[in-house]
Write a protein that holds these residues in place. Structure first.
Motif, short mmCIF file in Angstrom:
data_model
loop_
_atom_site.label_atom_id
_atom_site.label_comp_id
_atom_site.label_asym_id
_atom_site.label_seq_id
_atom_site.Cartn_x
_atom_site.Cartn_y
_atom_site.Cartn_z
N ASN A 154 31.05 26.30 23.13
CA ASN A 154 30.38 27.31 23.71
C ASN A 154 30.73 28.47 23.16
O ASN A 154 31.84 28.99 23.05
N TYR A 155 29.57 29.33 22.91
CA TYR A 155 30.04 30.53 22.22
C TYR A 155 30.56 31.54 23.26
O TYR A 155 30.00 31.78 24.47
N PHE A 156 31.72 32.12 23.18
CA PHE A 156 32.56 32.78 24.15
C PHE A 156 31.92 33.86 24.69
O PHE A 156 31.90 34.35 26.00
N TYR A 157 31.32 34.63 23.86
CA TYR A 157 30.81 36.06 24.31
C TYR A 157 29.35 35.83 24.83
O TYR A 157 28.59 36.91 24.98
N ASN A 158 28.92 34.71 24.92
CA ASN A 158 27.68 34.57 25.78
C ASN A 158 28.11 34.63 27.29
O ASN A 158 27.35 34.75 28.25
N TYR A 159 29.33 34.57 27.78
CA TYR A 159 30.00 34.21 28.95
C TYR A 159 30.81 35.14 29.35
O TYR A 159 31.09 35.52 30.54
N ARG A 217 34.00 43.92 23.99
CA ARG A 217 33.05 42.82 23.64
C ARG A 217 32.60 42.19 24.94
O ARG A 217 33.18 41.90 26.04
N LYS A 218 31.28 41.88 24.77
CA LYS A 218 30.54 41.16 26.05
C LYS A 218 29.22 40.64 25.57
O LYS A 218 29.03 40.67 24.27
N PRO A 219 28.47 39.94 26.46
CA PRO A 219 27.20 39.50 25.98
C PRO A 219 26.40 40.35 25.38
O PRO A 219 26.44 41.67 25.79
#
Length: 466
Positions: free
Chosen positions: A356-361, A386-388
Motif C-alpha cells: 500500500n502506498y503510504f501517502y494515499n492514507y 506530506r499527505k494525500p
C-alpha cells in the motif's frame, strides 16, 4: 632590460662597498660589458700598460664578476606551453579521482537525507487548500466525546514500568504487553485493542529500524539495538530503508555494504516472532533509498515469498475501504501490514496487491527537526509536510515524527520520555484534528514510548466502549 640594468647598478654598489672596506679603489667597469674573461685578464697582466690593474684589483674584479653572474635573474622555465601541459594533467587527475572516489556523495550518504515533500502544508491547522479542516479520518464515526479527531493522554503512571523492560532493552517481554493468562482474544498485548480498527490504533514506529549500532552500522545509526529486540520490547512498527545494491536487495542507510541487513533474515526473524506471539500485528513501512539503484517493489515481495509463510500472513487492503479491526486481523492470521513510499517502481503488471502506498492514507508532520528546540516549536514540528494529493481521499492515519537529524541518543532520552511524548502527541493531534496513529522515534531503548502507546490505546478503547 631596465631590470637588468638595475641589478647591475646594485651589484656595482655592492662591490664598491666591499672594496672601500679594503681601502682599494673600485675599478671603473662598463655595466653593459659585465664579463671579463680569464684570457683578457691574463693579457692585461703581461702587458706594459702602467694603468693595468694590480693583482689585488684583479681579485676584486673576479669577485665582482662572480657576484654579478650569481645575481642575474635566471630564465623562467615555466612557459605557457609547460603551464598548459601541467594544467591538463592536473585536470585529468581530478576527473579520475572524482569518478573513482565521489567524495561528495560519500559524505552525503553518512547523513540521513529526505526528499522534498510532494505536497507541502497548505492552509490553517494543516487544512486543505480551500481552507477546510482535515477529516477526522479513522475516528470520524467512533470518536466518542466531541468527535473532533483530537486526543488527550493523561493520568498515565508517572514512572515507566519497573519490571526491567527498559534496562533489559528487548530481552524480556514487558508486563504492559502481556495478554491475560485466562486466554481469549488478545491484540498487541491487550484484549481491549481488539475492538480498535487499524486506523484507530497508535503504533510506535522504529525509525530506520535496520540501522543500529548493535547491527554493525558505524555512521549515523538511529538505534542502539537491533529491530528484533524492539519487537520484544513492545514496538509494532518497523521502518526500513530498501537499497538496490548492484541488483541485490538490502536494508541499508543510503550506502551499500556499509552497514546492512539482509531481507530474508529480517523477514525470517519477524515471522518467528509472530509465530511465537500469535496475538501480535506488525506494520512494516518500507522507504526506497534514492542514493542507490532503483527499488523494484516486486523484487522485495519476492524476498518475502522466499520465507515460507511470511507472504501468506500479509493483509491485503482495498483502497477506499474500511480498515479491519485488530481482532479481525488476529483471527484471520493476517498480521502483517505493508506500506511503501519515497519512489521505487513496479513491473508492468503492477505492484504487489499487499503493498500500500503510504501517502494515499497518511498525513505526516515535519520530519526535518535538527534539535530539541525544533520539536518543541509545535507550529513548526506539528505542521503537515506530506499527505494525500489534492482531490484524493482524506488521510486516515496521522504520523507524528519525534526524532532529530542527525540522530542523538541524549535528545531521544528526552523526546521519548512520558511527559514530552504525551504533550507532543496531544498537541499535534489536536492541531491537525486527528488522532495520531504512528509515532516515529529513534533509540527506542530510551524513554517510555512503548508503554505510553499501550496506555493511549487502552484509554481510547475504554472511551469507545462506554
Amino acid at each position: 632590460e631596465r631590470s637588468r640594468r638595475r641589478v647591475l647598478d646594485l651589484n656595482q654598489q655592492l662591490v664598491s662597498a666591499i672594496m672601500s672596506t679594503s681601502n682599494v679603489d673600485s675599478p671603473t667597469l662598463n655595466p653593459h660589458s659585465p664579463t671579463t674573461t680569464m684570457r683578457e685578464q691574463g693579457d692585461n697582466n703581461n702587458g706594459s700598460d702602467p694603468q693595468s690593474p694590480s693583482t689585488e684589483e684583479q681579485q676584486h674584479q673576479l669577485e665582482y664578476n662572480r657576484l654579478l653572474t650569481k645575481s642575474l635573474p635566471r630564465k623562467n622555465c615555466c612557459t605557457w606551453k609547460v603551464a598548459t601541459v601541467f594544467l591538463f594533467f592536473v585536470a585529468g587527475a581530478l576527473v579520475v579521482t572524482w569518478q573513482m572516489l565521489p567524495a561528495e556523495d560519500i559524505v552525503a550518504k553518512y547523513i540521513p537525507q529526505f526528499d522534498e515533500p510532494a505536497v507541502v502544508y497548505s492552509g490553517p491547522e494543516a487544512g486543505m487548500s480551500d481552507g477546510s479542516s482535515w477529516s477526522s479520518g479513522g475516528n470520524s464515526k467512533d470518536d466518542g466525546e466531541g468527535g473532533d479527531g483530537g486526543m488527550g493522554i493523561d493520568n498515565m503512571p508517572t514512572d515507566p514500568s519497573e519490571d526491567g523492560s527498559v534496562v533489559e532493552a528487548g530481552r524480556t517481554v514487558p508486563s504492559f504487553m502481556q495478554c491475560p493468562e485466562g486466554g481469549g482474544l488478545c491484540c498487541n498485548g491487550n484484549a481491549e485493542n481488539c475492538m480498535l480498527r487499524v486506523d484507530q490504533m497508535l503504533f510506535g514506529m522504529v525509525h530506520n529500524s535496520m540501522s543500529s549500532e548493535e547491527g554493525g552500522f558505524t555512521f549515523g545509526y538511529n538505534q542502539k539495538y537491533e529491530l528484533e529486540r524492539a519487537l520484544i520490547a513492545g514496538y509494532r512498527g518497523l521502518n526500513l530503508d530498501v537499497c538496490n545494491c548492484k541488483g541485490v536487495i538490502q536494508f541499508c542507510h543510503n550506502i551499500c555494504d556499509l552497514g546492512e541487513r539482509i531481507p530474508e533474515e529480517v523477514f525470517s526473524n519477524t515471522l518467528e516472532f509472530l509465530n511465537e506471539y500469535p496475538s501480535e500485528v506488525v506494520v512494516l513501512l518500507f522507504q526506497a533509498s534514492t542514493e542507490t539503484g532503483i527499488t523494484v517493489w516486486n523484487d522485495l515481495h519476492s524476498e518475502m515469498k522466499n520465507v515460507d509463510g511470511f507472504a501468506d500472513m500479509i493483509y491485503t487492503h482495498t483502497f477506499g475501504g474500511e480498515w479491519p479491526t485488530m481482532g479481525d486481523l488476529v483471527q484471520q492470521n493476517k498480521r502483517i501490514i505493508v506500506f511503501y513510499f519515497n519512489g521505487g517502481t513496479c513491473y508492468d503488471e503492477g505492484c504487489p496487491p499487499t503493498f500500500n502506498y503510504f501517502y494515499n492514507y497518511a498525513a505526516e508532520t515535519q520530519y526535518e527537526s535538527a534539535s530539541l528546540a525544533d520539536l518543541e516549536n509545535l507550529e513548526y514540528s506539528c505542521k503537515i509536510t506530506r499527505k494525500p494529493k489534492e482531490n484524493w481521499l482524506p488521510p486516515v492515519f496521522l504520523v507524528v515524527n519525534n526524532f532529530v537529524t542527525p540522530p542523538d541518543e541524549d535528545v531521544a532520552a528526552e523526546t521519548n520520555s512520558r511527559t514530552f511524548l504525551a504533550d507532543r502527541l496531544t498537541a499535534c493531534g489536536n492541531m491537525n484534528r486527528m488522532r495520531p496513529n504512528f509515532v516515529y522515534l529513534d533509540f527506542w531503548n530510551q524513554g517510555a514510548t512503548a508503554e505510553l502507546v499501550q496506555y493511549a490505546n487502552a484509554k481510547f478503547a475504554q472511551q469507545l466502549g462506554r
